[in-house]
Design an enzyme around this catalytic site. Structure first.
Site, mmCIF file in Angstrom:
data_model
loop_
_atom_site.group_PDB
_atom_site.id
_atom_site.type_symbol
_atom_site.label_atom_id
_atom_site.label_comp_id
_atom_site.label_asym_id
_atom_site.label_seq_id
_atom_site.Cartn_x
_atom_site.Cartn_y
_atom_site.Cartn_z
ATOM 1 N N LYS A 20 0.871 -1.267 0.042
ATOM 2 C CA LYS A 20 0.069 0.134 -0.111
ATOM 3 C C LYS A 20 0.882 1.488 0.114
ATOM 4 C CE LYS A 20 -4.184 -1.725 0.461
ATOM 5 N NZ LYS A 20 -5.663 -1.717 0.614
ATOM 6 N N LYS A 67 -3.148 -10.587 -6.454
ATOM 7 C CA LYS A 67 -4.591 -11.057 -5.771
ATOM 8 C C LYS A 67 -5.443 -9.999 -6.464
ATOM 9 C CE LYS A 67 -5.450 -8.446 -1.509
ATOM 10 N NZ LYS A 67 -6.226 -8.031 -0.690
ATOM 11 N N LYS A 91 -10.182 -4.955 -4.692
ATOM 12 C CA LYS A 91 -11.163 -4.023 -5.014
ATOM 13 C C LYS A 91 -10.534 -2.786 -5.321
ATOM 14 C CE LYS A 91 -12.987 -4.374 -0.530
ATOM 15 N NZ LYS A 91 -12.206 -3.539 0.425
HETATM 16 P P1 ATP Z 1 -8.639 -3.406 -0.810
HETATM 17 O O1 ATP Z 1 -8.071 -3.698 -2.388
HETATM 18 O O2 ATP Z 1 -9.087 -2.244 -0.752
HETATM 19 O O3 ATP Z 1 -7.255 -3.214 -0.055
HETATM 20 P P2 ATP Z 1 -9.281 -5.871 -0.445
HETATM 21 O O4 ATP Z 1 -10.262 -6.220 -1.796
HETATM 22 O O5 ATP Z 1 -8.167 -6.677 -0.008
HETATM 23 O O6 ATP Z 1 -9.423 -4.185 -0.218
HETATM 24 P P3 ATP Z 1 -10.333 -6.290 2.091
HETATM 25 O O7 ATP Z 1 -11.632 -5.273 2.880
HETATM 26 O O8 ATP Z 1 -9.151 -5.522 2.539
HETATM 27 O O9 ATP Z 1 -10.545 -6.221 0.646
HETATM 28 O O10 ATP Z 1 -10.559 -7.605 2.523
HETATM 29 C C1 ATP Z 1 -11.895 -8.181 3.029
HETATM 30 C C2 ATP Z 1 -11.742 -9.555 3.126
HETATM 31 O O11 ATP Z 1 -11.610 -10.467 1.822
HETATM 32 C C3 ATP Z 1 -10.454 -10.197 3.875
HETATM 33 O O12 ATP Z 1 -10.786 -11.449 4.759
HETATM 34 C C4 ATP Z 1 -9.380 -10.667 2.809
HETATM 35 O O13 ATP Z 1 -8.632 -11.587 3.238
HETATM 36 C C5 ATP Z 1 -10.586 -10.973 1.804
HETATM 37 N N1 ATP Z 1 -10.149 -11.136 0.361
HETATM 38 C C6 ATP Z 1 -9.523 -9.790 -0.319
HETATM 39 N N2 ATP Z 1 -9.296 -9.853 -1.422
HETATM 40 C C7 ATP Z 1 -9.134 -11.495 -1.448
HETATM 41 C C8 ATP Z 1 -8.980 -12.314 -2.684
HETATM 42 N N3 ATP Z 1 -8.316 -11.819 -3.807
HETATM 43 N N4 ATP Z 1 -8.804 -13.573 -2.438
HETATM 44 C C9 ATP Z 1 -9.653 -14.152 -1.360
HETATM 45 N N5 ATP Z 1 -9.855 -13.274 -0.338
HETATM 46 C C10 ATP Z 1 -9.519 -12.084 -0.625
#
Ligand code: ATP
Ligand code: LTN
Length: 336
Positions: A117, A199, A202
């Site tokens: 980040k 990964k 969003k």
């Molecule tokens: P950002 O991109 O804004 O950092 P993010 O997509 O990683 O957000 P979070 O709110 O940080 O989303 O994560 C919420 C939950 O979703 C966490 O438990 C995280 O481990 C899970 N998660 C996020 N991305 C993935 C992914 N690509 N595959 C599986 N689990 C995920």
């Protein structure tokens, strides 16, 4: 005499940033629903965590309500689970401060999410981003959590939460339950559709992820354009064929088919047919959620009521832990 068995506690959080993705659903949200009958669960929309990246206030507010509506639409029952906004329970910030004093700079600087980040937001490497995992530890420890359903990307943060809990308990006795993670067997790390070695996230560009609220034609289009390779073989080999492996994991997680079954059914027929099958299963999973979402998000009175009752119930549990922590630390309130 039979004794009432205390249910184990679950806590998890999702940031209200951008659009929730299929990764969030498979890695985290889907498990929330599965666990709600056997456990005592709290699911938080972690809006304080979202502040580590600059947010537009009106957008953040919308994203908070959208996230809550998606929680409810994906089957979380607000009677069985406590669903609430992190910022509505001030004890999160309070415990986070305390735990900051039991966490080392070196530990935080090793966190891969911090490194990622800060590279992404080089103009705003703030202290909140640095101590983000401490706030996450506070979220979890505040509720004496046994189990934390998360995707694999959060493993390192959970480890730190465990370390902090053990360190604190080592000094003051058994104050916190030391939590374990709960990861999906398949799909704990759904990858980007365009760069399948990263990964799915969003906060990345639209074409790299499938949003839970994406309409069927968009889902089909995004999957057709997903990066694969030039071999035309549907075989699970994450190292050499990360794109195909990712699509196979998505299909397996949603349909229950094993990798062998997927290969037997789709190998040798071209990627088009395989990608369509993945799209069918994603659409079949998301369409009912989207339908419920439309109803729930239009019902403001219902959302308000879920929000108010969630924060009240969460606060009551958090308050108990904070009294214990304050007493151990020697800070007020005292009985004089
Ligand atoms: P950002 O991109 O804004 O950092 P993010 O997509 O990683 O957000 P979070 O709110 O940080 O989303 O994560 C919420 C939950 O979703 C966490 O438990 C995280 O481990 C899970 N998660 C996020 N991305 C993935 C992914 N690509 N595959 C599986 N689990 C995920
Ligand atoms: N850091 C997590 C979101 C999160 C969380 C939590 C998850 C904040 N607090 C407590 C589980 C438990 C993320 O970025 N996915």
């Amino acid at each position: 005499m039979e004794q009432a068995v205390q249910k184990q506690r679950i806590f998890s959080g999702i940031q209200p940033t951008g659009n929730l993705t299929l990764g969030n659903y498979i890695g985290a949200l889907r498990n929330f629903g599965i666990l709600q009958d056997e456990y005592d669960c709290l699911y938080s929309i972690v809006d304080l965590h979202a502040l580590t990246v600059r947010q537009n206030p009106a957008e953040l507010r919308k994203a908070c309500l959208r996230t809550m509506s998606i929680f409810l639409a994906s089957g979380l029952d607000p009677e069985k689970n406590i669903i609430y906004f992190q910022s509505q329970v001030p004890a999160h910030a309070e415990l986070s401060w305390v735990l900051n004093c039991y966490t080392y700079m070196g530990e935080m600087s090793r966190m891969t999410q911090f490194k990622d980040k800060s590279a992404k937001h080089a103009d705003n490497i703030n202290c909140g981003l640095f101590t983000y995992p401490v706030l996450m530890a506070a979220d979890i420890l505040l509720y004496q959590t046994n189990l934390v359903p998360i995707g694999a990307d959060q493993k390192q943060h959970l480890e730190i939460a465990r370390d902090i809990a053990e360190r604190f308990n080592g000094v003051y006795g058994d104050v916190f339950v030391v939590p374990d993670g709960y990861f999906p067997k398949v799909g704990a790390r759904v990858m980007s559709l365009q760069e399948p070695t990263r990964k799915m996230s969003k906060s990345d560009p639209e074409d790299t992820y499938i949003a839970i609220l994406d309409k069927p034609d968009i889902i089909r289009k995004k999957l057709r354009r997903a990066v694969t390779d030039s071999e035309n073989s549907v075989v699970f080999d994450p190292e050499n064929k990360p794109g195909v492996a990712n699509l196979m994991s998505i299909l397996s997680a949603l349909s229950g088919m094993s990798m062998e079954e997927i290969t037997a059914q789709y190998d040798g027929q071209g990627y088009g047919k395989f990608k369509d099958a993945v799209a069918d299963s994603v659409i079949a999973t998301l369409e009912p959620i989207q339908k419920r979402y439309e109803e729930i998000s239009a019902d403001k009175a219902y959302l308000q009521q879920v929000m108010d009752s969630g924060s009240e119930r969460a606060s009551a549990i958090a308050h108990k832990t904070m009294l214990k922590v304050r007493k151990k630390l020697g800070i007020a309130p005292w009985k004089l």
